[in-house]
Design an enzyme around this catalytic site. Sequence first.
Site, mmCIF file in Angstrom:
data_model
loop_
_atom_site.group_PDB
_atom_site.id
_atom_site.type_symbol
_atom_site.label_atom_id
_atom_site.label_comp_id
_atom_site.label_asym_id
_atom_site.label_seq_id
_atom_site.Cartn_x
_atom_site.Cartn_y
_atom_site.Cartn_z
ATOM 1 N N SER A 198 39.719 29.137 44.738
ATOM 2 C CA SER A 198 40.176 27.961 44.471
ATOM 3 C C SER A 198 39.400 26.924 44.319
ATOM 4 C CB SER A 198 41.432 27.673 45.061
ATOM 5 O OG SER A 198 42.271 29.011 45.062
HETATM 6 N N1 SAM Z 1 42.007 33.078 48.742
HETATM 7 C C1 SAM Z 1 41.047 33.534 47.699
HETATM 8 C C2 SAM Z 1 39.711 32.938 47.903
HETATM 9 O O1 SAM Z 1 39.479 32.185 49.073
HETATM 10 O O2 SAM Z 1 38.742 33.193 47.255
HETATM 11 C C3 SAM Z 1 41.241 33.064 46.241
HETATM 12 C C4 SAM Z 1 42.330 33.680 45.857
HETATM 13 S S1 SAM Z 1 42.689 34.080 43.882
HETATM 14 C C5 SAM Z 1 43.179 32.456 43.414
HETATM 15 C C6 SAM Z 1 43.949 35.190 44.078
HETATM 16 C C7 SAM Z 1 43.899 36.293 44.537
HETATM 17 O O3 SAM Z 1 45.216 36.939 44.856
HETATM 18 C C8 SAM Z 1 43.187 37.297 43.471
HETATM 19 O O4 SAM Z 1 42.129 37.783 44.093
HETATM 20 C C9 SAM Z 1 44.215 38.467 43.045
HETATM 21 O O5 SAM Z 1 43.473 39.634 42.903
HETATM 22 C C10 SAM Z 1 44.984 38.389 44.308
HETATM 23 N N2 SAM Z 1 46.242 39.184 44.139
HETATM 24 C C11 SAM Z 1 47.211 38.679 43.190
HETATM 25 N N3 SAM Z 1 48.505 39.603 43.477
HETATM 26 C C12 SAM Z 1 48.043 40.116 44.728
HETATM 27 C C13 SAM Z 1 49.013 41.082 45.535
HETATM 28 N N4 SAM Z 1 50.292 41.225 45.119
HETATM 29 N N5 SAM Z 1 48.564 41.385 46.707
HETATM 30 C C14 SAM Z 1 47.369 40.889 47.097
HETATM 31 N N6 SAM Z 1 46.413 40.188 46.436
HETATM 32 C C15 SAM Z 1 46.784 39.661 45.194
#
Ligand code: SAM
Length: 211
Positions: A56
């Site tokens: 993000s």
């Molecule tokens: N917090 C992260 C960082 O500091 O880099 C950024 C997160 S990114 C915007 C969203 C993440 O959520 C992605 O890596 C995606 O694969 C993950 N995601 C989506 N659905 C998910 C789920 N049900 N459980 C765990 N992770 C999930």
Amino acid sequence: MWERTVESLSSEGLIRSDAVRRAFLKYPRYLFVEKRHQKYAHLDEPLPIPAGQTVSAPHMVAIMLELADLKPGMNVLEIGTGSGWNAALISELVGTDVYTIERIPELVEFARQNLERAGVKNVHVFLGDGTLGFPPKAPYDRIIVTAGAPEVPKPLLEQLKPGGRLIIPVGSHHLWQELYVVEKTDDGRIRKRRWGSVVFVPLIGAHGWRG
Ligand code: SAM
């Protein structure tokens, strides 16, 4: 350049606390992206990470961390590890173990490597569906979801302590959401407050969007 980014987030009022400011300075975003993206890490916009996901924008991370109002010793769960950057910042703010769940194996590996290289020792990255929460370490003082959900997943509400807080983007479209601050009162009631519009990749899982 990173210091300048932190200063401008502070002067814009997006970083409000010394604690968040110190965490941002300790763990710059460039430590959590691939080499070819490092020169863009100070820009206030999302950046690509492997598997088509994003880390993000710094302002969004600052806003969510300030809304979470993290204090030393809090038990925190993050859903959506991605690069591991937000988890590193959380760990600096609480100074204790942090649990974070990622559904894509390649990113579990990516985040673990980034965290190790940055010298972060108290973040535990697990592969799984974060919409189910993480029962082994529940209940949590704070749960921070960094992907957009169609609704607040019930397991996350159940795993929140009374007096606890959940920060989550929720929206009926999978690429456009409202950021919610959800609180569980001491007597177990749920109160929701809307912060504003945000854009996150979709939360995919049993209590999220279908993959
Ligand atoms: N917090 C992260 C960082 O500091 O880099 C950024 C997160 S990114 C915007 C969203 C993440 O959520 C992605 O890596 C995606 O694969 C993950 N995601 C989506 N659905 C998910 C789920 N049900 N459980 C765990 N992770 C999930």
